[in-house]
Motif scaffolding. Sequence first.
Motif, PDB file in Angstrom:
ATOM      1  N   ARG A  70       0.831  -1.204   0.000  1.00  0.00           N
ATOM      2  CA  ARG A  70       0.000   0.000   0.000  1.00  0.00           C
ATOM      3  C   ARG A  70       0.870   1.260   0.000  1.00  0.00           C
ATOM      4  O   ARG A  70       1.798   1.377   0.784  1.00  0.00           O
ATOM      5  CB  ARG A  70      -0.939   0.003   1.210  1.00  0.00           C
ATOM      6  N   ILE A  71       0.536   2.178  -0.880  1.00  0.00           N
ATOM      7  CA  ILE A  71       1.253   3.449  -0.990  1.00  0.00           C
ATOM      8  C   ILE A  71       0.475   4.514  -0.215  1.00  0.00           C
ATOM      9  O   ILE A  71      -0.743   4.648  -0.375  1.00  0.00           O
ATOM     10  CB  ILE A  71       1.405   3.866  -2.479  1.00  0.00           C
ATOM     11  N   GLU A  72       1.174   5.259   0.605  1.00  0.00           N
ATOM     12  CA  GLU A  72       0.527   6.276   1.442  1.00  0.00           C
ATOM     13  C   GLU A  72      -0.080   7.387   0.573  1.00  0.00           C
ATOM     14  O   GLU A  72       0.476   7.746  -0.470  1.00  0.00           O
ATOM     15  CB  GLU A  72       1.546   6.894   2.405  1.00  0.00           C
ATOM     16  N   PRO A  73      -1.232   7.965   1.014  1.00  0.00           N
ATOM     17  CA  PRO A  73      -1.875   9.037   0.223  1.00  0.00           C
ATOM     18  C   PRO A  73      -0.988  10.267   0.039  1.00  0.00           C
ATOM     19  O   PRO A  73      -1.116  10.979  -0.955  1.00  0.00           O
ATOM     20  CB  PRO A  73      -3.124   9.391   1.041  1.00  0.00           C
ATOM     21  N   ASN A  74      -0.107  10.531   1.010  1.00  0.00           N
ATOM     22  CA  ASN A  74       0.765  11.714   0.917  1.00  0.00           C
ATOM     23  C   ASN A  74       2.143  11.372   0.348  1.00  0.00           C
ATOM     24  O   ASN A  74       3.102  12.104   0.563  1.00  0.00           O
ATOM     25  CB  ASN A  74       0.909  12.377   2.289  1.00  0.00           C
ATOM     26  N   TYR A  75       2.240  10.267  -0.375  1.00  0.00           N
ATOM     27  CA  TYR A  75       3.521   9.877  -0.983  1.00  0.00           C
ATOM     28  C   TYR A  75       3.983  10.974  -1.939  1.00  0.00           C
ATOM     29  O   TYR A  75       3.183  11.544  -2.688  1.00  0.00           O
ATOM     30  CB  TYR A  75       3.351   8.551  -1.728  1.00  0.00           C
ATOM     31  N   PRO A  76       5.292  11.334  -1.917  1.00  0.00           N
ATOM     32  CA  PRO A  76       5.784  12.441  -2.771  1.00  0.00           C
ATOM     33  C   PRO A  76       5.520  12.195  -4.256  1.00  0.00           C
ATOM     34  O   PRO A  76       5.573  11.066  -4.730  1.00  0.00           O
ATOM     35  CB  PRO A  76       7.284  12.468  -2.473  1.00  0.00           C
ATOM     36  N   LYS A  77       5.264  13.291  -4.981  1.00  0.00           N
ATOM     37  CA  LYS A  77       4.965  13.219  -6.417  1.00  0.00           C
ATOM     38  C   LYS A  77       5.908  14.126  -7.198  1.00  0.00           C
ATOM     39  O   LYS A  77       6.506  15.049  -6.656  1.00  0.00           O
ATOM     40  CB  LYS A  77       3.522  13.676  -6.679  1.00  0.00           C
ATOM     41  N   VAL A  78       5.987  13.844  -8.485  1.00  0.00           N
ATOM     42  CA  VAL A  78       6.615  14.775  -9.428  1.00  0.00           C
ATOM     43  C   VAL A  78       5.485  15.657  -9.948  1.00  0.00           C
ATOM     44  O   VAL A  78       4.592  15.173 -10.649  1.00  0.00           O
ATOM     45  CB  VAL A  78       7.300  14.018 -10.585  1.00  0.00           C
ATOM     46  N   CYS A  79       5.486  16.924  -9.565  1.00  0.00           N
ATOM     47  CA  CYS A  79       4.294  17.759  -9.816  1.00  0.00           C
ATOM     48  C   CYS A  79       4.661  19.150 -10.345  1.00  0.00           C
ATOM     49  O   CYS A  79       4.141  20.150  -9.884  1.00  0.00           O
ATOM     50  CB  CYS A  79       3.452  17.866  -8.554  1.00  0.00           C
ATOM     51  N   GLY A  80       5.546  19.220 -11.313  1.00  0.00           N
ATOM     52  CA  GLY A  80       5.957  20.523 -11.842  1.00  0.00           C
ATOM     53  C   GLY A  80       5.142  21.016 -13.012  1.00  0.00           C
ATOM     54  O   GLY A  80       5.179  22.197 -13.345  1.00  0.00           O
ATOM     55  N   HIS A  81       4.380  20.113 -13.683  1.00  0.00           N
ATOM     56  CA  HIS A  81       3.597  20.541 -14.851  1.00  0.00           C
ATOM     57  C   HIS A  81       2.399  21.384 -14.428  1.00  0.00           C
ATOM     58  O   HIS A  81       1.824  21.171 -13.363  1.00  0.00           O
ATOM     59  CB  HIS A  81       3.108  19.319 -15.632  1.00  0.00           C
ATOM     60  N   GLN A  82       2.000  22.314 -15.306  1.00  0.00           N
ATOM     61  CA  GLN A  82       0.848  23.177 -15.039  1.00  0.00           C
ATOM     62  C   GLN A  82      -0.428  22.679 -15.707  1.00  0.00           C
ATOM     63  O   GLN A  82      -1.474  23.302 -15.603  1.00  0.00           O
ATOM     64  CB  GLN A  82       1.171  24.602 -15.498  1.00  0.00           C
TER      65      GLN A  82
END
Length: 475
Positions: A70-82
């Motif tokens: 199970r992956i935690e809901p607050n697991y870090p993301k790559v989120c640079g796109h707009q």
Amino acid sequence: MSWRPQYRSSKFRNVYGKVANREHCFDGIPITKNVHDNHFCAVNARFLAIVTESAGGGSFLVIPLEQTGRIEPNYPKVCGHQGNVLDIKWNPFIDNIIASCSEDTSVRIWEIPEGGLKRNMTEALLELHGHSRRVGLVEWHPTTNNILFSAGYDYKVLIWNLDVGEPVKMIDCHSDVILCMSLNTDGSLLTTTCKDKKLRVIEPRSGRVLQEANCKNHRVNRVVFLGNMKRLLTTGVSRWNTRQIALWDQEDLSMPLIEEEIDGLSGLLFPFYDADTHMLYLAGKGDGNIRYYEISTEKPYLSYLMEFRSPAPQKGLGVMPKHGLDVSACEVFRFYKLVTLKGLIEPISMIVPRRSDSYQEDIYPMTPGTEPALTPDEWLGGINRDPVLMSLKEGYKKSPKMVFKAPIKEKKSVVVNGIDLLENVPPRTENELLRMFFRQQDEIRRLKEELAQKDIRIRQLQLELKNLRNSPKNC
């Protein structure tokens, strides 16, 4: 003379699919609900990347393969796109470099740290701006390091040299949206399918169209090169709206060699080809099954083997490169299946049943490895070279570590009132459009006032200059 059925002898006729245990799956992942026809998943020997649902902008997860469960809901993301992320692909030669493209018209290159992400990543290693509309596809060159292809909704394919961070070629021969692109084994040919119902074979460095098929009876969606066979395989829809596959000679697209109807379902058919075993896998979007065939150079060309069945529908599938497979279990292919309803990524291993525990050389020939055969300058100069091959007998041995060096570019900017106009993406909603309009109106008003003040100042200076000239001291 009695009739006898013809049976083909094949070492792959008993290949079966094995789903990983639940503890070896990836659970709790908010898989994107985007309806764009893509896999939204990329995998290599170290990481699994999945495009996720996000509120505003676009993001994707990068998870080390050993971190199952199970992956935690607050697991870090790559989120640079707009904007929403539409496609992601791992660099075949540097296993922590991934390319992504988005609705924000950009392509970005990301470097994933050792051990995976510890916090959200917003700064890309390289940002590539060249498309005028959203970018739907990215593809790495199979033998050359740092050459990347991108296809946008502006009907153009751009070839990027990442050593300099600039596009080196624009292919502008399409009249509608590009649905799919595939490169042959040495990367000397590019084939595309397009919404204009045409299949094209293109020489990418010159942009010249070598072959073109107008597919009226077989509306093509997806295309893939079949290794070194000089064949193409397309999936699409027949004139009776049944799902269909077609085999083509890449040097003559006037007529397909064979056309075969699959079924009457409506989901897009994704083709996957394994050049080492000459096996073709067909997986339908929204289906739970995966059909597989064996391809040969002689008639009947296509031989049905078997079908893997599962009740859970798939949104997309990631494919593990050959050097990441478990050769001790006689695994010849591995899918990572996206099950949106359950938020689950499910590994499916395709296994050749063998009794012996020793290495099976007949099902594991030399395969393309992790070392590039060419530099970007060599390939752009016209050199073609086959991939550097590796053996899977000794297991996966990492080649000397390659490092991606982002080019140092002088950042061009037009900053007005604290806003970089070159970096500013087009508005996506009516509210954003209104905000931008009022902001521009304020900026125009401010500039007019500044211009009026400068005009007054100029007139004052002209008067001072005139007074100086007419003063008695100058007489």
